[in-house]
Motif scaffolding. Structure first.
Motif, PDB file in Angstrom:
ATOM      1  N   SER A 134     -15.476   7.474  -5.572  1.00  0.00           N
ATOM      2  CA  SER A 134     -14.853   7.077  -4.306  1.00  0.00           C
ATOM      3  C   SER A 134     -15.862   6.410  -3.383  1.00  0.00           C
ATOM      4  O   SER A 134     -15.534   5.447  -2.687  1.00  0.00           O
ATOM      5  CB  SER A 134     -14.239   8.306  -3.609  1.00  0.00           C
ATOM      6  OG  SER A 134     -12.994   8.636  -4.168  1.00  0.00           O
ATOM      7  N   GLN A 147     -16.526   2.902  -4.598  1.00  0.00           N
ATOM      8  CA  GLN A 147     -15.405   2.018  -4.258  1.00  0.00           C
ATOM      9  C   GLN A 147     -15.411   1.679  -2.784  1.00  0.00           C
ATOM     10  O   GLN A 147     -15.160   0.533  -2.390  1.00  0.00           O
ATOM     11  CB  GLN A 147     -14.093   2.683  -4.622  1.00  0.00           C
ATOM     12  CG  GLN A 147     -12.872   1.804  -4.444  1.00  0.00           C
ATOM     13  CD  GLN A 147     -12.826   0.664  -5.426  1.00  0.00           C
ATOM     14  OE1 GLN A 147     -12.473   0.850  -6.591  1.00  0.00           O
ATOM     15  NE2 GLN A 147     -13.207  -0.531  -4.989  1.00  0.00           N
ATOM     16  N   HIS A 178      -7.665   3.311   0.529  1.00  0.00           N
ATOM     17  CA  HIS A 178      -8.867   4.052   0.133  1.00  0.00           C
ATOM     18  C   HIS A 178      -9.438   4.844   1.308  1.00  0.00           C
ATOM     19  O   HIS A 178      -9.991   5.935   1.118  1.00  0.00           O
ATOM     20  CB  HIS A 178      -9.916   3.102  -0.431  1.00  0.00           C
ATOM     21  CG  HIS A 178     -10.997   3.808  -1.182  1.00  0.00           C
ATOM     22  ND1 HIS A 178     -10.771   4.488  -2.354  1.00  0.00           N
ATOM     23  CD2 HIS A 178     -12.329   3.979  -0.910  1.00  0.00           C
ATOM     24  CE1 HIS A 178     -11.892   5.038  -2.782  1.00  0.00           C
ATOM     25  NE2 HIS A 178     -12.851   4.744  -1.926  1.00  0.00           N
ATOM     26  N   LYS A 214      -7.432   7.891   1.253  1.00  0.00           N
ATOM     27  CA  LYS A 214      -7.818   8.735   0.117  1.00  0.00           C
ATOM     28  C   LYS A 214      -9.091   9.508   0.420  1.00  0.00           C
ATOM     29  O   LYS A 214      -9.171  10.725   0.193  1.00  0.00           O
ATOM     30  CB  LYS A 214      -8.012   7.871  -1.135  1.00  0.00           C
ATOM     31  CG  LYS A 214      -8.540   8.661  -2.332  1.00  0.00           C
ATOM     32  CD  LYS A 214      -8.859   7.754  -3.518  1.00  0.00           C
ATOM     33  CE  LYS A 214      -9.467   8.560  -4.674  1.00  0.00           C
ATOM     34  NZ  LYS A 214      -9.797   7.705  -5.842  1.00  0.00           N
TER      35      LYS A 214
END
Length: 864
Positions: free
Chosen positions: A102, A105, A364, A367
């Motif tokens: 994560s 990203q 994201h 997230k």
């Protein structure tokens, strides 16, 4: 043969050039970078060379070299930009995800946005600070003491976790193209640096060789040697009586000689001036600048101490050839970023501006905000809340409807930020009644209620304010821009244009209006500003009340006119100011509790914010000192309100927002549910609502030890690791490093440990099962302990993995401990193999009697 002919033709064209136009070898993208750099530097005068070694490097028009400002930030998304950007959770929250994928990203998305901004600004002819591709992130200092205000910018207290998260960040930011850097990351603040903020310009850190190599250097080594980070920032403080930016051991022996770092080093901003102004280790700017460059500090961020390099050369303190060494490193970075090549040669130049805040980036951000939330307590499974059983929810607290707290520090401006109140309202819709009471401020007991009326403010017969802007910080000379404005409510990125003649950097402003109250009585004005702002009424500077927010009460008379002026100064960073009018009252804790007592559940949203913890701030109030904390409890006013809410008998859920560890002694003993939500970025409020109502099963884990109180801590200025962090702390914390609950239950079956044939590595396996009712993510953590006759950690994290399991599902997890993980640091700072008994544990947290008993952790001892 064709490639050779093509190169010959290319060289011929560049040597001849177009008619009447000189073309230089450094402009030829087919030549090796080293050759291009040498050619460029060879064309520069000494004055031009020195100008390129400061963060705000001017253009050299005769050579076609554009201006470039090295200073940019990307701590949790592109920061301080006038462009709208995606704001991800604060760095400490990213560490709480324990998810390197994560983080990678996130960094990749942030670099997409940074590239789009850079190219768009270049094409529009508006380059400048906070628009470049050299990001002075990440901050990988070890968060050794929870009182440090900048610890929120780090990845926590553990070297292994910090290194793993930092490596993912660097790789995501810099990209994987074999020729071009997508952007340049910078590991800071090298190296023994973690507060206090109030004396960072004078402090001299001294640590043992064991602590240096066991705690303070591992993450820097990983980023430099393994992740190939291209930038390093040296710290303000001294290390063994030498400033970090001119330190023999750190800069020359370790960074350049042992680790073979070939990127560039920048000073922290103003750190070179500290050599002679505060550390008093050098006589003047010439001596300081020469010493810094000779130690490998290539770029100076500050007020231009490096201009004295010319004098230093005359005095024989340094040679021009030695200056060239640093200059070439800087230009090599710019060439690797593609700044001297056509767009069609640079693979990242076509990233469109539409990538800013695109759906994937926003998704994201949500997230990561979800992943970062740590469930600290959940008595009698109060959470998740069932909307079918709840008719009314009370949302209370200073952070409940505050957007700024979610953005933390070093932030950019997203188009939309969802507060906790908004997140809850959006989640329940019309199904559940939501009532809101702020109840108390962050650190004081004033309550301001807005009642702004545009009709009461006018200037020269027009509604609103006369605004005068100056491109200086003293309101000197004639305004660069004057105009009429309806109100004063602005958020500008650094360097953003106001009109056509003012940019928000080193600027000041005066807003003038006449206030005519419609009634007699006390009213209050509120002034929120990121920098300095004062309110004048009829020419008299007003005294504020409130210790964080600025309130200005006025006994107004109906029919009377009051000439009002707002004086504002912005030096750097984001520029923010908001003027409001309303009423002010003292908080009444019992009244607030009484007003929400008929709710089925109370959600209290409090904690801290970047208004009180951060970088070298001016705040000095009870519990806080210039960015740091003197207490690790939540502010007293919040505790008072929490106790009254608890006394109602209704279940109180505490949503803690913080960038650091908080004591929580009373809270953990009395409150049935506690969620640590950190500073969650633009989607923080939605993520909290998702966790509260079970749309997301919390899976964050603490990257910090939550101590009981400051009595658990050594002196803040003591950099020894004795009794610090989970690795050396011998007391009992409120919540340990690696801790975090779930709505489901995970169990671990027997651990298997298999040494390799040469016994240099060990394979560790175990089966993890979800034995609960909810799908969830478990963070599997591997710890190793090897007590010796010299100081070693009680235990140390040596591996982790985040896995998702459905109810009833099991998964085998496997780790391989190499000789690197099976080593400890001795008293001399050397890495030596573990010997004797080695304890290995695998579980959802650190091993303890409770976790082992409940099969949440398995462990085994082996002999080496």
């Amino acid at each position: 043969m064709k490639r050779k002919l093509s190169l010959i033709c290319s060289l011929f064209l560049f040597s001849v050039g177009l008619a009447g136009q000189t073309v230089y070898k450094f402009q030829n993208p087919d030549l090796p970078v080293e050759e291009r750099v040498n050619d460029l530097v060879g064309h520069l005068t000494l004055e031009e060379k020195i100008s390129q070694m400061m963060n705000n490097a001017p253009a050299i028009e005769r050579l076609g070299i554009p201006a470039y400002n090295w200073w940019n930030e990307c701590l949790h998304g592109v920061a301080r930009s006038p462009y709208p950007v995606t704001s991800f959770p604060q760095a400490i929250a990213m560490a709480a995800t324990w998810d390197t994928k994560s983080v990678y990203q996130m960094a990749e998305y942030a670099s997409d946005e940074g590239r789009a901004i850079y190219h768009d600004a270049a094409r529009k002819g508006t380059p400048g600070i906070f628009r470049g591709l050299t990001y002075w992130s990440p901050n990988i200092n070890i968060f050794r003491d929870p009182r440090w205000g900048r610890g929120q910018e780090t990845y926590g207290e553990d070297p292994y976790l910090t290194a793993a998260i930092g490596v993912a960040f660097v790789k995501g930011l810099q990209g994987d193209d074999p020729v071009y850097l997508k952007s340049s990351a910078c590991a800071k603040h090298y190296a023994v640096h973690s507060g206090p903020e109030w004396n960072r310009h004078t402090y001299n850190a001294e640590v043992s060789n064991h602590d240096l190599w066991d705690t303070y250097l591992p993450a820097f080594r990983e980023l430099v040697v393994d992740a190939k980070v291209t930038g390093v920032m040296c710290a303000y403080n001294s290390f063994f009586e030498q400033p970090c930016c001119g330190n023999d051991l750190l800069m020359m022996d370790i960074l350049r000689n042992q680790w073979k770092f070939d990127g560039y080093v920048t000073s922290d901003c103003g750190a070179i001036e500290d050599f002679y102004n505060t550390h008093n280790t050098h006589e003047d700017a010439a001596e300081a600048s020469a010493d810094a460059v000779l130690h490998g500090t290539d770029c100076e961020c500050g007020n231009g101490a490096y201009r004295a390099l010319a004098d230093a050369i005359v005095r024989g303190l340094i040679t021009e050839e030695q200056v060239d060494v640093s200059l070439k490193k800087l230009f090599e970075i710019r060439f690797r970023l593609g700044m001297f090549d056509p767009d069609d040669r640079v693979p990242y130049s076509d990233i469109p501006i539409s990538v800013l805040e695109c759906d994937a980036h926003k998704a994201h951000a949500l997230k990561m905000a979800r992943q970062s939330i740590v469930l600290l307590k959940n008595e009698k499974q109060l959470l998740p809340l069932d909307m079918n059983k709840i008719k009314k929810i009370a949302v209370v607290g200073p952070n409940a409807d505050d957007k700024s707290v979610l953005l933390a520090n070093y932030y950019g401006y997203p188009s939309c930020v969802t507060t906790v109140l908004e997140g809850i309202k959006g989640k329940v819709g019309d199904q559940v009644e939501v009532i809101y009471e702020k109840g108390v401020n962050l650190t004081d007991d004033f309550i301001f209620t807005s009642a702004y009326d545009d009709d009461l403010f006018s200037y020269d017969g027009q509604q609103g304010f006369k605004a005068d802007y100056y491109q200086n910080t003293q309101w000197k000379g004639s305004p660069g821009l004057s105009r009429q404005e309806k109100n004063v409510d602005y958020q500008w990125g650094d360097g953003q244009e106001i009109g056509s003649s003012i940019i928000t950097r080193q600027m000041s402003a005066v807003w003038t209006t006449v206030f005519k109250p419609e009634r007699t009585g006390e009213i209050c004005f509120e002034l929120k500003a990121d920098d300095m702002a004062d309110l004048y009424i009829d020419g008299v500077k007003q005294n504020k009340v409130g210790n964080i927010n600025s309130y200005y009460p006025l006994n107004a008379e109906k029919g009377k006119s009051y000439l009002m002026e707002i004086h504002y100064v912005q030096h750097a960073d984001n520029a923010e100011i908001k003027f409001d009018m309303g009423t002010l009252r003292k908080a009444d804790y019992r009244q607030t509790a009484s007003s929400v007592k008929d709710a089925d559940v109370v959600v209290f949203v409090g904690g801290l914010s970047a208004k009180v913890e951060g970088e070298e701030m001016k705040v000095e109030i009870d519990g806080f000192k210039r960015g740091d904390r003197t207490s690790i409890s939540i502010p007293v006013v919040q505790q008072n309100l929490l106790k009254e809410l608890y006394a109602t008998g209704k279940p109180v859920i505490f949503i803690l927002m913080t960038g650091s560890a908080v004591g929580l002694e009373w809270e953990s003993e009395h409150l049935p549910a506690i969620l640590n939500a950190w500073y969650g970025g633009q989607a923080g409020g939605q993520a909290i609502a998702d966790v509260l109502f079970g749309d997301y099963n919390p899976s964050g884990r603490l990257p910090l030890t939550f101590y009981k109180n400051v009595n658990d801590l050594p002196d803040f200025e003591d950099y020894s690791m004795k009794n610090r962090t989970y690795r050396y702390f011998t007391g009992i914390p409120v919540y340990p490093f690696g801790y975090g609950l779930s709505y489901t239950d995970f169990q671990y079956n027997t651990i298997k440990v298999q040494p390799s044939l040469d016994k240099l590595s060990v394979k560790v396996t175990a089966e993890v099962s979800n034995v609960g009712k909810y799908e969830g993510e478990e963070v599997v953590q591997l710890y190793v302990s090897n007590p010796r006759d010299f100081v070693t950690p009680i235990r140390a994290l040596k591996g982790f993995r985040r896995i998702n399991l459905k109810p009833g599902e099991s998964q085998m997890v496997e780790f391989v401990l190499t000789s690197k993980e099976l080593s400890v640091v001795d008293v001399a700072g050397n890495f030596v193999p573990m010997k004797g008994e080695v304890q290995i544990s695998l579980g959802g947290g650190q091993p303890s009697e409770e976790t082992i008993k409940n099969r949440q952790c398995v462990w085994k001892s082996i002999m080496r």
